[in-house]
Scaffold this active site. Sequence first.
Site, mmCIF file in Angstrom:
data_model
loop_
_atom_site.group_PDB
_atom_site.id
_atom_site.type_symbol
_atom_site.label_atom_id
_atom_site.label_comp_id
_atom_site.label_asym_id
_atom_site.label_seq_id
_atom_site.Cartn_x
_atom_site.Cartn_y
_atom_site.Cartn_z
ATOM 1 N N HIS A 106 3.770 -2.577 2.855
ATOM 2 C CA HIS A 106 3.821 -0.897 2.389
ATOM 3 C C HIS A 106 4.874 -0.460 1.268
ATOM 4 C CE1 HIS A 106 1.313 -0.440 5.947
ATOM 5 N NE2 HIS A 106 0.292 -0.142 5.392
ATOM 6 N N HIS A 154 -6.108 3.024 -3.912
ATOM 7 C CA HIS A 154 -6.123 3.188 -2.669
ATOM 8 C C HIS A 154 -6.268 4.007 -2.101
ATOM 9 C CE1 HIS A 154 -4.745 1.980 1.531
ATOM 10 N NE2 HIS A 154 -4.123 2.769 1.548
ATOM 11 N N ASP A 180 0.617 -1.310 0.276
ATOM 12 C CA ASP A 180 0.115 0.063 0.211
ATOM 13 C C ASP A 180 0.870 1.460 -0.103
ATOM 14 O OD1 ASP A 180 -2.338 -1.860 -0.379
ATOM 15 O OD2 ASP A 180 -2.846 -0.865 2.354
ATOM 16 N N HIS A 195 -5.030 8.760 -0.012
ATOM 17 C CA HIS A 195 -5.182 7.979 1.701
ATOM 18 C C HIS A 195 -6.712 8.205 2.950
ATOM 19 C CE1 HIS A 195 -3.696 5.357 4.828
ATOM 20 N NE2 HIS A 195 -3.073 4.910 4.173
#
Length: 350
Positions: free
Chosen positions: A299, A204, A153, A208
């Site tokens: 990540h 995504h 991510d 965020h």
Amino acid sequence: MGLTRDGYRIAVADADGRPAGPVEAYRHCAVERPVARLVELARLAPDGFAVVVDSGNGILDSSLTAAGVAVLRADPPILADGRVTAESLAELGASRLELLVMLGGGGWTMSGREEEIRTAEEASAPVERRLAAQGRLLRGGEGTAPVVALTFDDGPHPEHTPRILEVLRRHDAPAAFFCIGLHALAYSGVVRRIADEGHTLGNHTWSHAYLPDLGPIELHRQLSFTAEAIAAAAGGGPVPWLRPPYGGRSPELLERVAESGLTTVLWDVETNDWARPGPEVVAERVLRRVRPGSIVLMHDGGGDRSQTAAALPAVITGLRDRGYRLVALEQLAAGRAEARRSTAGAPTSH
């Protein structure tokens, strides 16, 4: 600190809410340039300085607090649906300071809302089960086949994502990369490399954002802008997968996402690699928690991800040594669909 379709906007207000200089725009960039500017402004402010963000701006606070800049979060209901501007957030800092939440260093963007988030997730469970049965949601750890999907991510990042891609290439391992739209816009070449090397691209959100806070207009913008940026960078094609930041969800949100044609992807193996506990710890967490059908969360952006890249060889070899096969999300979803068909067609005993 506000957002546009091109990037970030910084508006500064004095204690009376009046503009203290022109609005500054930072186009087609990730967080580094606007963060550096905000740190500079904080140093230049003799009477104190704070940055106001909302929960749709969840990749700025950790960098700012690490640099010693005070960050305040504006929550609903003081925010109306629609795009929150830099000017409106700056004015809130001056006029409604008592309603803003101070974010501390080492914490997270949604600090103070844990119980609310937990309640929303629990309420989402029936919708999750129904959407999973329809193939509109993927959860980790379901099934009996020894397969695992690796997911990353918060990228792309110009340094850490290529390092991770190189490890995946050497080990012939597939992965999914859930990209922040602003980062995809800034580093389109990295997005194209992800696609060219056969990995899955996912949405995504643009910045965020904590999606349950958003109304239909802003939700559509967060998702559609990101899909367009990824598709443009990767050479076209759909982007059908969504990873909600923080795993944030509510029954209403999950329904809206499914209606939009996206499949929500959650996870069951949390590495907390963002806290940089050390490569050995990251690898150990994966290997200790994995089970058939697991989806592993790591990540590649949003901060220093060198430890994630360093841990990845041990993660891949360790999983394979334990008999697991690494698969793409598409394969994981197809396997789940086949299992549902087999179950549906099985004779019922009497």
